[in-house]
Scaffold this motif. Sequence first.
Motif, mmCIF file in Angstrom:
data_model
loop_
_atom_site.group_PDB
_atom_site.id
_atom_site.type_symbol
_atom_site.label_atom_id
_atom_site.label_comp_id
_atom_site.label_asym_id
_atom_site.label_seq_id
_atom_site.Cartn_x
_atom_site.Cartn_y
_atom_site.Cartn_z
ATOM 1 N N TYR A 49 0.806 -1.213 0.000
ATOM 2 C CA TYR A 49 0.000 0.000 0.000
ATOM 3 C C TYR A 49 0.843 1.269 0.000
ATOM 4 N N ALA A 54 -0.931 3.380 -5.234
ATOM 5 C CA ALA A 54 -1.892 3.252 -4.139
ATOM 6 C C ALA A 54 -2.650 4.559 -3.921
ATOM 7 N N ASN A 55 -3.868 4.442 -3.424
ATOM 8 C CA ASN A 55 -4.632 5.606 -3.012
ATOM 9 C C ASN A 55 -3.869 6.359 -1.925
ATOM 10 N N PHE A 57 -4.772 8.509 0.411
ATOM 11 C CA PHE A 57 -5.359 8.441 1.746
ATOM 12 C C PHE A 57 -5.021 7.110 2.403
ATOM 13 N N LEU A 58 -5.169 6.038 1.644
ATOM 14 C CA LEU A 58 -4.853 4.709 2.163
ATOM 15 C C LEU A 58 -3.358 4.565 2.420
ATOM 16 N N SER A 59 -2.535 5.089 1.506
ATOM 17 C CA SER A 59 -1.092 4.953 1.614
ATOM 18 C C SER A 59 -0.560 5.592 2.890
ATOM 19 N N GLY A 61 -2.345 6.495 5.497
ATOM 20 C CA GLY A 61 -2.966 5.866 6.653
ATOM 21 C C GLY A 61 -2.256 4.587 7.060
ATOM 22 N N VAL A 62 -1.961 3.748 6.073
ATOM 23 C CA VAL A 62 -1.245 2.502 6.366
ATOM 24 C C VAL A 62 0.155 2.795 6.876
ATOM 25 N N SER A 66 1.473 1.255 10.385
ATOM 26 C CA SER A 66 2.025 -0.058 10.079
ATOM 27 C C SER A 66 3.137 -0.461 11.033
#
Length: 342
Positions: A49, A54-55, A57-59, A61-62, A66
Amino acid sequence: MDFILNLISGGVESLFDYLSAHVLTCLVPAFFIAGGIAVFISAPAVLKYFGPQANKFLSYGVASVSGSILAVCSCTVLPLFAGIYKRGGGIGPATTFLFSGPAINILAIVYSARLLGWDIGLARAIAAVSLAIVIGLIMAYLFRQGAENQASPELFSGDTDDASPLWQTLLFFGSMTGILIFASAANWPVTIALLAVLGWVLWRFFSLDEIKQWLKETWSFVKLIFPWLIGGVFLAGVIKTIIPADIITGVVGSSNIGSNALASVFGVLMYFATLTEVPIIKAFLELGMDKGPALALLLAGPALSLPSMLVIRKIMGNKRAFTYFGLVAVSATLAGLIFGMI
């Protein structure tokens, strides 16, 4: 001779208090959880991610959380960061991960909250995640023209499926997390019941090889972290013995720009082995350090040190590295200032 004996006595007393109060109910369950994360959570499933496709927002966030999923510590975050940055993750998610990784691993969260208080432990987790995202976004914006560190989206492709169904993995980690919580609260009937649940889960759903690998990884965390932790606790006892309380209260006894900046810069320059910043900061708190500078030190200390700064500069180059160093120092200072006002 009396002075040396007093130093040793202070270190031993601190070590005894720590071992009797925190090891069995706090660190032992956390070590087993960390070992389980290392074995049963797929790293490629998380790291993919960070890729350029990758998106965002997701990138981010992860990347910001992580560290807890991968159980990274200060000794492992640099090679992981180098891999993410050099092989396609980009400077934004990579620096987000670099800042938050050591601060929010499962051991750091539990240990900070248990030893320093849940207010500081919670503030550390929230600040590490939020500041990591802010630092990553600023780095990505400032160096948006240097997007040459991109790799194919297949960088982290491969088998990312966990060996067990999700509900089995959740039951495994849920029972261990419950053991950690209720053992820390000295609720032994619930702790024993959860141990029985964990035993049933292991017997029913995991092979002998998987259990052996889990125990092996758990032991590797113990060997890696516990000796340094014991040394840090002993050193904290020595610090309490030799540093007059009025020095601490005079320098960082209140939460203002100067005291938070001093704590932040001290954390940036010092080297703290994994988790040793926690007993040392506890000693400072007992000597009169305000909670604002304590948080600033908690945020800056694990994120940077002189050895890690040399490595980061080698990976990113002078301009990007020193920008990142400045952002860490400033953000830790501001977080400490805000927390001290609450």
